[in-house]
Design a protein around this motif. Structure first.
Motif, PDB file in Angstrom:
ATOM      1  N   GLY A   3      61.700   5.095  37.996  1.00  0.00           N
ATOM      2  CA  GLY A   3      62.509   5.998  38.819  1.00  0.00           C
ATOM      3  C   GLY A   3      61.662   6.985  39.598  1.00  0.00           C
ATOM      4  N   ARG A   4      60.715   7.594  38.916  1.00  0.00           N
ATOM      5  CA  ARG A   4      59.868   8.608  39.585  1.00  0.00           C
ATOM      6  C   ARG A   4      58.975   7.972  40.638  1.00  0.00           C
ATOM      7  NH1 ARG A   4      59.811  11.193  34.288  1.00  0.00           N
ATOM      8  NH2 ARG A   4      57.923  10.072  33.730  1.00  0.00           N
ATOM      9  N   ILE A   5      58.454   6.782  40.338  1.00  0.00           N
ATOM     10  CA  ILE A   5      57.613   6.081  41.319  1.00  0.00           C
ATOM     11  C   ILE A   5      58.446   5.716  42.553  1.00  0.00           C
ATOM     12  CG2 ILE A   5      56.445   3.852  41.747  1.00  0.00           C
ATOM     13  CD1 ILE A   5      55.136   4.154  38.989  1.00  0.00           C
ATOM     14  N   LEU A   6      59.670   5.252  42.331  1.00  0.00           N
ATOM     15  CA  LEU A   6      60.532   4.878  43.463  1.00  0.00           C
ATOM     16  C   LEU A   6      60.899   6.086  44.322  1.00  0.00           C
ATOM     17  CD1 LEU A   6      62.928   2.189  41.903  1.00  0.00           C
ATOM     18  CD2 LEU A   6      61.015   1.827  43.467  1.00  0.00           C
ATOM     19  N   ILE A   7      61.087   7.245  43.685  1.00  0.00           N
ATOM     20  CA  ILE A   7      61.378   8.465  44.459  1.00  0.00           C
ATOM     21  C   ILE A   7      60.211   8.766  45.401  1.00  0.00           C
ATOM     22  CG2 ILE A   7      61.628  10.985  44.312  1.00  0.00           C
ATOM     23  CD1 ILE A   7      63.199  10.521  41.682  1.00  0.00           C
ATOM     24  N   LYS A   8      58.987   8.647  44.878  1.00  0.00           N
ATOM     25  CA  LYS A   8      57.798   8.932  45.703  1.00  0.00           C
ATOM     26  C   LYS A   8      57.654   7.904  46.824  1.00  0.00           C
ATOM     27  CE  LYS A   8      55.221  11.593  42.338  1.00  0.00           C
ATOM     28  NZ  LYS A   8      55.138  11.227  40.907  1.00  0.00           N
ATOM     29  N   LEU A   9      57.870   6.638  46.493  1.00  0.00           N
ATOM     30  CA  LEU A   9      57.738   5.589  47.521  1.00  0.00           C
ATOM     31  C   LEU A   9      58.844   5.731  48.576  1.00  0.00           C
ATOM     32  CD1 LEU A   9      56.821   2.571  45.225  1.00  0.00           C
ATOM     33  CD2 LEU A   9      55.290   3.739  46.833  1.00  0.00           C
ATOM     34  N   ALA A  10      60.055   6.099  48.139  1.00  0.00           N
ATOM     35  CA  ALA A  10      61.161   6.276  49.091  1.00  0.00           C
ATOM     36  C   ALA A  10      60.851   7.411  50.066  1.00  0.00           C
ATOM     37  CB  ALA A  10      62.460   6.561  48.337  1.00  0.00           C
ATOM     38  N   ALA A  11      60.195   8.453  49.553  1.00  0.00           N
ATOM     39  CA  ALA A  11      59.844   9.588  50.415  1.00  0.00           C
ATOM     40  C   ALA A  11      58.839   9.175  51.488  1.00  0.00           C
ATOM     41  CB  ALA A  11      59.286  10.727  49.564  1.00  0.00           C
ATOM     42  N   GLU A  12      57.981   8.200  51.158  1.00  0.00           N
ATOM     43  CA  GLU A  12      56.959   7.743  52.107  1.00  0.00           C
ATOM     44  C   GLU A  12      57.467   6.615  53.013  1.00  0.00           C
ATOM     45  OE1 GLU A  12      53.697   6.556  49.596  1.00  0.00           O
ATOM     46  OE2 GLU A  12      53.685   8.519  48.596  1.00  0.00           O
ATOM     47  N   ALA A  13      58.554   5.967  52.605  1.00  0.00           N
ATOM     48  CA  ALA A  13      59.048   4.804  53.348  1.00  0.00           C
ATOM     49  C   ALA A  13      59.635   5.210  54.696  1.00  0.00           C
ATOM     50  CB  ALA A  13      60.118   4.079  52.519  1.00  0.00           C
TER      51      ALA A  13
END
Lengths: 110, 176
Positions: A85-95
């Motif tokens: 979940g935390r990794i996806l939040i970070k990747l979503a912010a960069e996407a």
């Protein structure tokens, strides 16, 4: 980078192939996270690895939403969904774009 | 105004809820913490959340049960902003209190009544709750009762909320 998320069996991969083509797909990111955790990698290190893999290209990342259930009994399972979940939040912010796929239909949420 | 925030585990609900609370113009802002520190994992979670809230100027009230009691700690005159985090812990604490399982409907009624009493002291309320409903597994009676109760609470609170958001990979999606 594009991030595509959704429950299992929702047609995420088909959606991505239809919309973006077969090139540069990084599928089942949640299992990649689990594999790396089992190998003893930290959250930061896993994120670093993912960033290294998608560097310089226009990759489409695909991951299951695994956090929408009852808190698992097993502590590793609990940690897995939190780290994912935390990794996806970070990747979503960069996407540049984020899609959520339900019943084969991709809804753009970013 | 009531805002209801819903999402899965580690979906970014707290960060979004805290940013909403920061953006409100209420003079006093309170963080109503319902999580009980019962093991090292929950202590770690609480510490993580505390660290994220640092320097934001929220006053924390620990309230694992009977949330109406927190009303006495809020100033009556001006009304306040309260972030209630989170409903799933509050329900677990109320439902499995004293080593017994409280019947789901009765437990939901109790929590909604406590919530309404608390609202007498609150101008802006932000509630965080969980999506625990999509893993397709079949659970024991206690867990099923808990799921039924949380689903009912979520529905009842969303119905009286002005805004409802589902947070997905850190992105708030407005659904009401």
């Amino acid at each position: 980078m594009v991030l595509v998320i959704g429950g299992s069996n929702q047609g995420k991969t088909d959606f991505v192939i239809n919309k973006f083509g077969k090139e540069s797909i990084f599928d089942e990111l949640h299992f990649f996270v689990r594999k790396k955790m089992d190998e003893g990698y930290t959250e930061e290190k896993i994120l670093e690895e993912i960033r290294e893999k998608i560097k310089g290209g226009s990759t489409v990342l695909i991951a299951d939403e695994i956090g929408n259930g009852v808190v698992p009994m097993d502590s590793t399972d609990r940690l897995w969904r939190e780290v994912t979940g935390r990794i996806l939040i970070k990747l979503a912010a960069e996407a540049t774009e984020v899609y959520r796929v339900v019943c084969g239909i991709g809804q753009r949420i970013k | 105004m009531i805002t209801f925030i819903y999402g899965g585990s580690s979906s970014g609900k707290s960060a979004f809820a805290e940013s909403l609370l920061s953006g409100l113009d209420d003079e006093k802002k309170y963080y109503l913490a319902t999580m009980d520190a019962y093991d090292s994992e929950s202590i770690l979670r609480i510490e993580r959340h505390k660290k994220a809230r640092e320097g934001k100027g929220f006053c924390t009230i620990e309230c694992p049960c009977d949330i109406y009691k927190a009303g006495s700690q809020l100033p009556v005159s001006e009304g306040s902003a309260v972030l209630l985090e989170c409903m799933s812990n509050l329900l677990a604490n109320e439902m499995f209190r004293d080593g017994e399982i409280m019947e789901a409907d009765r437990c939901v009624d109790k929590i909604i009544k406590d919530f309404e009493n608390l609202m007498a002291y609150v101008r802006d309320m932000i509630i965080v709750s969980n999506n625990i409903f999509e893993d397709g597994n079949i659970y024991d009676d206690g867990t099923r009762a808990y799921m039924a109760a949380l689903g009912l609470i979520n529905r009842r609170l969303a119905a009286i909320s002005d805004e409802v958001y589902e947070v997905v990979v850190g992105i708030p999606v407005r659904i009401k």
